[in-house]
Design an enzyme around this catalytic site. Structure first.
Site, PDB file in Angstrom:
ATOM      1  N   GLY A  16      28.367  -4.441  18.584  1.00 13.07           N
ATOM      2  CA  GLY A  16      27.372  -3.912  17.654  1.00 13.07           C
ATOM      3  C   GLY A  16      25.991  -4.532  17.797  1.00 13.07           C
ATOM      4  O   GLY A  16      25.263  -4.651  16.810  1.00 13.07           O
ATOM      5  N   THR A  17      25.598  -4.897  19.020  1.00 17.34           N
ATOM      6  CA  THR A  17      24.293  -5.543  19.170  1.00 17.34           C
ATOM      7  C   THR A  17      23.139  -4.590  18.854  1.00 17.34           C
ATOM      8  O   THR A  17      22.104  -5.017  18.342  1.00 17.34           O
ATOM      9  CB  THR A  17      24.106  -6.138  20.580  1.00 17.34           C
ATOM     10  OG1 THR A  17      24.181  -5.097  21.563  1.00 17.34           O
ATOM     11  CG2 THR A  17      25.159  -7.204  20.868  1.00 17.34           C
ATOM     12  N   ASN A  18      23.319  -3.303  19.131  1.00 17.60           N
ATOM     13  CA  ASN A  18      22.267  -2.354  18.761  1.00 17.60           C
ATOM     14  C   ASN A  18      22.196  -2.175  17.242  1.00 17.60           C
ATOM     15  O   ASN A  18      21.108  -2.039  16.679  1.00 17.60           O
ATOM     16  CB  ASN A  18      22.495  -1.001  19.449  1.00 17.60           C
ATOM     17  CG  ASN A  18      21.820  -0.925  20.800  1.00 17.60           C
ATOM     18  OD1 ASN A  18      20.633  -1.197  20.933  1.00 17.60           O
ATOM     19  ND2 ASN A  18      22.583  -0.567  21.827  1.00 17.60           N
ATOM     20  N   LEU A  94      32.627   4.537  20.748  1.00 18.41           N
ATOM     21  CA  LEU A  94      33.233   5.079  21.959  1.00 18.41           C
ATOM     22  C   LEU A  94      34.250   6.182  21.674  1.00 18.41           C
ATOM     23  O   LEU A  94      35.205   6.355  22.424  1.00 18.41           O
ATOM     24  CB  LEU A  94      33.887   3.950  22.762  1.00 18.41           C
ATOM     25  CG  LEU A  94      32.925   2.832  23.184  1.00 18.41           C
ATOM     26  CD1 LEU A  94      33.664   1.761  23.974  1.00 18.41           C
ATOM     27  CD2 LEU A  94      31.757   3.387  23.993  1.00 18.41           C
ATOM     28  N   ASN A 111      22.250   8.968  19.063  1.00 16.29           N
ATOM     29  CA  ASN A 111      23.050   8.131  19.942  1.00 16.29           C
ATOM     30  C   ASN A 111      22.128   7.453  20.933  1.00 16.29           C
ATOM     31  O   ASN A 111      21.056   7.983  21.267  1.00 16.29           O
ATOM     32  CB  ASN A 111      24.079   8.977  20.697  1.00 16.29           C
ATOM     33  CG  ASN A 111      24.975   8.120  21.579  1.00 16.29           C
ATOM     34  OD1 ASN A 111      25.449   7.063  21.163  1.00 16.29           O
ATOM     35  ND2 ASN A 111      25.194   8.555  22.803  1.00 16.29           N
ATOM     36  N   HIS A 113      22.003   5.887  24.853  1.00 11.24           N
ATOM     37  CA  HIS A 113      22.715   5.958  26.133  1.00 11.24           C
ATOM     38  C   HIS A 113      22.003   5.078  27.142  1.00 11.24           C
ATOM     39  O   HIS A 113      20.772   5.123  27.243  1.00 11.24           O
ATOM     40  CB  HIS A 113      22.754   7.413  26.629  1.00 11.24           C
ATOM     41  CG  HIS A 113      23.583   7.577  27.863  1.00 11.24           C
ATOM     42  ND1 HIS A 113      24.960   7.582  27.831  1.00 11.24           N
ATOM     43  CD2 HIS A 113      23.234   7.712  29.168  1.00 11.24           C
ATOM     44  CE1 HIS A 113      25.415   7.728  29.070  1.00 11.24           C
ATOM     45  NE2 HIS A 113      24.392   7.805  29.890  1.00 11.24           N
ATOM     46  N   ASP A 154      26.250  13.532  25.391  1.00 10.07           N
ATOM     47  CA  ASP A 154      24.956  13.202  26.007  1.00 10.07           C
ATOM     48  C   ASP A 154      24.089  14.414  26.336  1.00 10.07           C
ATOM     49  O   ASP A 154      23.259  14.370  27.247  1.00 10.07           O
ATOM     50  CB  ASP A 154      25.170  12.369  27.289  1.00 10.07           C
ATOM     51  CG  ASP A 154      25.969  11.106  27.029  1.00 10.07           C
ATOM     52  OD1 ASP A 154      25.826  10.537  25.926  1.00 10.07           O
ATOM     53  OD2 ASP A 154      26.732  10.693  27.912  1.00 10.07           O
ATOM     54  N   GLU A 183      17.286  -1.413  25.194  1.00 11.05           N
ATOM     55  CA  GLU A 183      17.901  -0.675  24.085  1.00 11.05           C
ATOM     56  C   GLU A 183      17.560  -1.301  22.741  1.00 11.05           C
ATOM     57  O   GLU A 183      17.293  -0.597  21.763  1.00 11.05           O
ATOM     58  CB  GLU A 183      19.422  -0.647  24.248  1.00 11.05           C
ATOM     59  CG  GLU A 183      19.938   0.194  25.398  1.00 11.05           C
ATOM     60  CD  GLU A 183      21.460   0.137  25.495  1.00 11.05           C
ATOM     61  OE1 GLU A 183      22.121   0.047  24.439  1.00 11.05           O
ATOM     62  OE2 GLU A 183      21.983   0.171  26.608  1.00 11.05           O
TER      63      GLU A 183
END
Length: 200
Positions: A16-18, A94, A111, A113, A154, A183
């Site tokens: 969960g770094t984003n 995911l 999202n 990517h 995507d 990101e």
């Protein structure tokens, strides 16, 4: 209402770094938003741990808990309504989001990517596999993309992209580190653009 905050849900499967970057950016940039839910298909993961430590409600929700996909979708929609979620941010989630949820949050679900879509997207293109494919293709640059989620992996409309150079001698792991750093800046920029119509 001047004090209204857009209510956000983070969907995560891993560290969960984003999600963490988004959470911190809201405070640092004084954005008119707050996380009211962190949803994961895993009962324990880094994102869930971070959410709990920072007072964000968490929910473990997996299709394995339900007999049918319709029941799973209904439970997800019920949770989103309960937490008054306006916008969903997929941050390393995911799993395929149920179609009914995608439809209910049309143009309200983002999202991230780790490539410059439409290149290197689609089923199987996640994690280190993306960076391996970029290097195998001999690309001179890659990057990160924020896009709206639709029924196909995507394929939704793009909101923001940023390029990252591919350097001589790059390994997939080294490239992944630089793209991830991109990101962590790009996702907050995209959220800011969505909320107040500007980018840094």
């Amino acid at each position: 209402m001047a004090n209204h905050k857009t209510k956000l849900a983070a969907f995560c499967s891993g560290s969960g770094t984003n999600f963490q970057a988004l959470f911190h950016a809201i405070n640092e940039r004084d954005l008119p938003a707050e996380f009211t839910l962190c949803l994961s298909n895993r009962s324990e993961c880094g994102a869930i741990t971070f959410a709990r430590a920072n007072g964000v409600p968490t929910l473990h929700l997996s299709e394995k808990q339900y007999d049918t996909s319709d029941e799973f979708a209904a439970a997800m929609l019920e949770a989103l309504e309960e937490h008054q979620v306006d916008i969903i941010l997929l941050a390393g989630y995911l799993r395929m989001v149920p179609r009914k949820v995608v439809d209910a949050y049309s143009m309200k679900m983002l999202n991230i990517h780790p490539a410059l879509l439409p290149k290197f997207g689609g089923p199987g293109m996640y994690g280190i596999a993306v960076h391996k494919a970029v290097l195998e293709a001999g690309e001179k640059e890659t990057g990160a993309t924020i896009h709206y989620v639709d029924a196909e992996y995507d394929k939704g409309p793009l909101l923001l992209q940023r390029a990252v150079p591919v350097k001589p001698g790059d390994t997939p792991e080294r490239l992944a580190e630089r793209v991830l750093a991109c990101e962590h800046q790009l996702y907050p920029d995209a959220l800011e653009k969505l909320l107040i119509g500007s980018t840094r």
